[in-house]
Structures are given as structure tokens and as C-alpha cells.
Scaffold this active site. Structure first.
Site, mmCIF file in Angstrom:
data_model
loop_
_atom_site.group_PDB
_atom_site.id
_atom_site.type_symbol
_atom_site.label_atom_id
_atom_site.label_comp_id
_atom_site.label_asym_id
_atom_site.label_seq_id
_atom_site.Cartn_x
_atom_site.Cartn_y
_atom_site.Cartn_z
ATOM 1 N N SER A 98 39.875 50.192 69.078
ATOM 2 C CA SER A 98 39.873 51.586 69.529
ATOM 3 C C SER A 98 41.288 52.127 69.683
ATOM 4 O O SER A 98 41.571 53.280 69.318
ATOM 5 C CB SER A 98 39.115 51.690 70.855
ATOM 6 O OG SER A 98 39.148 53.006 71.354
ATOM 7 N N LEU A 129 42.808 52.946 66.220
ATOM 8 C CA LEU A 129 42.259 54.179 65.660
ATOM 9 C C LEU A 129 42.795 55.410 66.388
ATOM 10 O O LEU A 129 43.088 56.437 65.757
ATOM 11 C CB LEU A 129 40.730 54.144 65.730
ATOM 12 C CG LEU A 129 40.046 53.136 64.806
ATOM 13 C CD1 LEU A 129 38.541 53.153 65.017
ATOM 14 C CD2 LEU A 129 40.381 53.430 63.347
ATOM 15 N N HIS A 130 42.934 55.335 67.709
ATOM 16 C CA HIS A 130 43.508 56.463 68.451
ATOM 17 C C HIS A 130 44.955 56.712 68.036
ATOM 18 O O HIS A 130 45.377 57.871 67.886
ATOM 19 C CB HIS A 130 43.435 56.191 69.959
ATOM 20 C CG HIS A 130 42.112 56.521 70.572
ATOM 21 N ND1 HIS A 130 41.024 55.693 70.477
ATOM 22 C CD2 HIS A 130 41.700 57.603 71.296
ATOM 23 C CE1 HIS A 130 40.002 56.235 71.116
ATOM 24 N NE2 HIS A 130 40.380 57.394 71.617
ATOM 25 N N GLU A 131 45.709 55.645 67.858
ATOM 26 C CA GLU A 131 47.105 55.809 67.452
ATOM 27 C C GLU A 131 47.195 56.413 66.056
ATOM 28 O O GLU A 131 48.060 57.267 65.795
ATOM 29 C CB GLU A 131 47.813 54.457 67.501
ATOM 30 C CG GLU A 131 49.292 54.511 67.162
ATOM 31 C CD GLU A 131 50.100 55.290 68.187
ATOM 32 O OE1 GLU A 131 51.160 55.830 67.804
ATOM 33 O OE2 GLU A 131 49.673 55.371 69.365
#
Length: 538
Positions: free
Chosen positions: A460, A463-465
Site C-alpha cells: 500500500s 502504491l501511495h508513493e
């Protein structure tokens, strides 16, 4: 039992009249002697009714204070008719109180009113706590105070909006969203339009695997290549083109959704092959799985899955019977309203605050705290509007158009008492994907629960980065650290929940770190890093 005010009609009529219960009010007989007598008669009747009502109210009040069910549960006439339930205890006391009350039992409650309103009547009858004391505060209903908070919140925010508009005017600019640079973002549009080629490639791989043309190992390698290429290709296009941040974010956001769907499509079909083909079929596993969900993929199933508001593939989904056109139009109108409201909050409040701020790691501590607190309120409103517009409105619109039945896109995350509970409730499509394709596979392969949670948060965080760093074209790992730092918060809030049972301490920590401190701080960090990058490029 008949009142003395009716003597003008003669005693004969009253002698044969049936005795009425004291608590029933009869219409007083019409007195004789002209209009003055009529007025006097009705005034006497009015006094009796007022005295009876006051006595009943006093009985209810004193009965509630003393806990006397007989005093609070029945009218005074009933208590006067039963000596065992009367406070006086005997008929002599009733007669005395009736005489003192002047109207003795007339209209019901004469005896009780005489006793209640005497100075000798006790007021303090038992030990009781104050409603806001520590022992009684959670036994009270605070609905009125909650309503007061809502009214104050609306009033204060209305004043702030009016003050902001009077001081700065309307700051909405079309150039903030669409400018000459947006017209040069056509490579991003072409990249977005070419993304469906990757699901078609994954479908071809599955057809070959189900027909035993290629082995499972080859199919797995091809799926890894397709999914990796699908996420790297948009990243390279965004970094190559000098695109706007918003355009880059939309492209990489769509690319991440397609990547999650590709992983689910490949993993699910691999599991279906393991269950249905060759000697690997396990009967006890098949008995617990619906056979309709163990079919080979079709092109129609793939197209529906790529458009449906879910990240988890399965050959069939629960469907609704029809499309509610009126409801759909209302949802679209609400979505447009909340999207415009988000733009208003960004341009009218967030953008001016961020532009006039300093870098939180380079300025003074007090200045950084003041800026974060100033930014926290509009950030909370923006985040709530974003959540409602996307998870409730947009996903529901897609589900209604496609007749997608399972619309549990979120749960009551706002009541979460731990950070772990929040992550399990606020984004159900992603949560179901993580549990199905990361957490449970790790557990089945002998990995401990703690390591499985760490791997889930690691994916997670990456993917956020990607979603933030690529459009901004900076790599500072602020989003990555923000997600990974949730792990110690999970441990902290779980400890607080076990130590202080059924408290909202963890809920307060969640609101503070997410909306008051975490998101405003990340916003400031990324904004100033982007501005520094632009200045260096110039």
C-alpha cells in the site's frame, strides 16, 4: 361527590345523579341569575381545572424526584381513593388536606395539591448525582448538546465563509485546473486510451493456460511481465512529458486501478485452474465454493470486471434487477455539486494558505504548527467531500449503471477505535483486494500474521508513493513514510483499546493524526518540494 357550584339547578336533580369519578371533569351546570352568574360559574370551573392540572404536574415532579411510582404514575384522585397508596396514610389526613386545599377532591388532586404546595413538604428525598458528574455523565442523553454543537458549527463556518468572501472575494480561477499546459498533455490521454491492451493480453494468456497450451509457470511469468509493463509505461510517459500535476495524477491513478485488477484477474484464474484442472482438484475445497465462480474467463466477464466498481475478479457478481434512472440522475447531480465544492475549498482556502506558508521543516516550530492547524479545518472538509463524492456517489453511479449488486464500498470508519479498524472499514474495495491477494496467501504459505500485515502495508505504501511522487516528479518518500508509520499507531491504539475498554481514545488519535496533523503536513511538504523543483528548473 357533586360540586356545590351546581346548587342553582335544584337538589332534586343532583340527588338522583350518578356519582362520577373524581378524576373525570364534567361540564358544570349552567348557573341561573344572568350573565354575571354565568361568568362566575365558568370561572369557578376554570379554577378547578387549573388546580387539578397543577396538582398532577406536581405529583409527577415529586414522584420522579422521590422514585415513588404511586405518586408519579397515577392521577391524584386515584391515590385519594386508596388509603394504602396515599401519602397521608388515612382518611383523616385526606379530609384535612381537602379542607386546606379548598375544593376537596373536586376535579381530582385537591388533597395532593394541598400537601404538595405546603412549606412543610420535603424537597430533598434521596441522594442523587449531578447529571454531569463522573458517575452519571454516561447515563444521560446528550442529544441536546450534540444539536448545539451542530448549530454552533454551522454558524461559525458560515461566518468564516462570509468573512473570507468579503475579504478576498471569489478566488476560483479556471487556469488553476485547465491551462495552456493541459493542451500539451495529449500523450497522457493516448497512454490512458492504450491501457485496455493489457487486460486483453492477460485474457489471451488465460485462454492459453486453460487450453493447456502453456504451463502455469509460463502463464505466471507472462502475467508478471504484463502487470509490470502496465504500471511502468504510464510512469515513463508522465516523467517524459512536462504535464500538469492533475493530469499526471489522473493517469497514474487509473493505471494503479488497472494494475490491481490485472493482479486479481491472474491470481483468481490461477486458483480456479488449481481447483478444477488435473490431479490438483480437491473435493473438500470445491464443496465450499460456488461452482458458478469456477468457470474459465470470458471476454464479456473481463470487460464487465474492468468497468465494475470492484478490484476483485470473479466470473459472476450479484446483480440488481434494473437501473433506477431517477435515482441515478439525482446521484449525478450530487456528484457534480460535491466536485464543485471540492474545487471551491481548494482554491478559496487551501491554495492561499499553502502559497503563503513556509516549508514546515525549514521554518520555525510555532510557525509550522500554526500553518498546520490553519490548514487542518479546510483539509477535513475537503477530505470528507472527497470521500462522499468518490466512495458514495461515484462508485454508486457506476454500480447502478452496471447493475452491480454489492455496494458495500465503505463501513462506519468514522467510529473506528483503532487505526487497524479504520483501515479495514474506510476503503472496502482495496481492503478486500489486500486480504484476498496478499494477506491470506501469506498466511497460507506459513508467514506470521504480523509479517503479513507488514507486507500488506508495504504494498500500500509503494502504491501511495507512486500515485503522489510520479505526478509531482519528486521522490521524497513522504507518502511512503505516512503509510508505514500507521503500523506503530496500530499497536498504540490496540493497546489503548485493551487498556481502556469501550472508549474513544483510539478514535481521537485517528482523527488527530489523519486530519489534524498527518494530511496537512504531507500537503505542505509536497507543495513546497514541488515549488522548489519548479524554481530550480527555471
Amino acid at each position: 361527590m357533586v360540586g356545590s357550584d351546581g346548587d342553582g339547578d335544584g337538589g332534586g336533580g343532583e340527588a338522583h345523579a350518578p356519582a362520577a369519578p373524581a378524576h373525570h371533569h364534567r361540564r358544570p351546570p349552567r348557573p341561573r341569575g344572568g350573565s354575571g352568574a354565568i361568568v362566575e360559574g365558568f370561572a369557578a370551573a376554570l379554577r378547578r381545572r387549573i388546580r387539578s392540572g397543577a396538582a398532577a404536574a406536581a405529583r409527577a415532579s415529586f414522584g420522579g424526584d422521590s422514585g415513588d411510582e404511586a405518586a408519579s404514575g397515577e392521577p391524584s384522585s386515584s391515590s385519594s381513593s386508596s388509603p394504602s397508596r396515599r401519602r397521608g396514610g388515612d382518611s383523616n389526613g385526606a379530609e384535612a388536606s381537602s379542607a386546606a386545599g379548598g375544593g376537596g377532591g373536586r376535579g381530582g388532586g385537591g388533597d395532593f395539591s394541598a400537601f404538595t404546595f405546603r412549606a412543610a413538604a420535603p424537597v430533598h428525598r434521596k441522594a442523587k448525582e449531578s447529571p454531569l458528574s463522573s458517575d452519571a455523565i454516561f447515563k444521560q442523553s446528550h442529544a441536546g448538546l450534540f444539536n448545539l454543537c451542530i448549530v454552533v458549527l454551522v454558524a461559525v463556518n458560515s461566518r468564516l465563509i462570509i468573512e473570507n468572501l468579503m475579504k478576498y472575494g471569489l478566488l476560483i480561477r479556471a487556469g488553476f485546473w485547465f491551462n495552456d499546459k493541459s493542451l500539451r498533455d495529449w500523450p497522457l490521454l493516448m497512454c490512458c486510451l492504450s491501457l485496455p491492451a493489457f487486460p486483453l493480453g492477460a485474457f489471451a494468456v488465460e485462454k492459453l493456460a486453460f487450453n493447456n497450451v502453456i504451463t502455469d509457470a509460463v502463464a505466471t511469468c507472462l502475467h508478471i511481465f504484463l502487470s509490470t509493463t502496465e504500471i511502468v509505461y504510464p510512469v515513463l510517459v508522465i516523467l517524459k512529458c512536462d504535464s500538469a500535476v492533475l493530469s499526471g495524477f489522473l493517469l497514474i491513478f487509473i493505471a494503479c486501478i488497472v494494475w490491481l485488477k490485472l493482479v486479481s484477474f491472474a491470481h483468481t484464474n490461477h486458483d480456479i485452474r488449481q481447483l478444477t484442472m488435473g490431479g490438483k482438484k480437491v473435493d473438500n475445497e470445491l464443496s465450499t465454493v460456488d461452482m458458478d465462480n469456477l468457470q474459465p474467463p470470458t471476454l464479456g466477464n473481463l470487460i464487465y470486471f474492468m468497468m465494475a466498481p470492484t478490484l476483485c475478479y470473479q466470473p459472476s457478481y450479484p446483480r440488481t434487477s434494473c437501473v433506477r434512472k431517477g435515482w441515478l440522475i439525482r446521484q449525478i447531480i450530487l456528484y457534480l455539486i460535491f466536485t464543485g465544492l471540492q474545487g471551491f475549498i481548494i482554491e478559496q482556502y487551501i491554495n492561499p494558505i499553502v502559497v503563503n506558508s513556509q516549508h514546515p521543516l525549514k521554518g520555525g516550530l510555532l510557525n509550522a504548527v500554526e500553518t498546520v492547524l490553519k490548514l487542518s479545518l479546510p483539509n477535513v472538509y475537503l477530505w470528507l467531500c472527497m470521500f462522499y463524492a468518490f466512495f458514495h456517489l461515484w462508485l454508486s453511479i457506476l454500480a447502478e449503471i452496471l447493475r452491480f449488486g454489492d455496494r458495500e464500498f465503505y463501513k462506519d470508519w468514522w467510529n473506528a477505535k483503532t487505526i487497524d479498524e479504520y483501515w479495514r472499514k474506510w476503503n472496502m474495495p482495496v481492503h478486500k483486494w489486500v486480504v484476498r491477494h496478499i494477506y491470506f496467501p501469506c498466511m497460507r504459505n506459513g508467514i506470521s500474521k504480523e509479517v503479513a500485515v507488514l507486507i500488506s502495508f508495504l504494498v500500500s505504501a509503494v502504491l501511495h508513493e507512486i500515485c503522489v511522487a510520479v505526478p509531482c516528479r519528486i521522490l521524497k518518500f513522504w507518502a511512503f513514510l505516512g503509510i508505514m508509520l500507521q503500523i506503530p499507531l496500530i499497536v498504540l491504539t490496540a493497546y489503548l483499546k485493551s487498556k481502556f475498554r469501550d472508549t474513544m481514545v483510539g478514535n481521537m488519535i485517528f482523527w488527530f493524526f489523519f486530519c489534524i496533523y498527518g494530511q496537512p503536513m504531507c500537503l505542505l511538504l509536497y507543495y513546497h518540494d514541488v515549488m522548489n523543483r519548479i524554481e530550480k528548473a527555471r
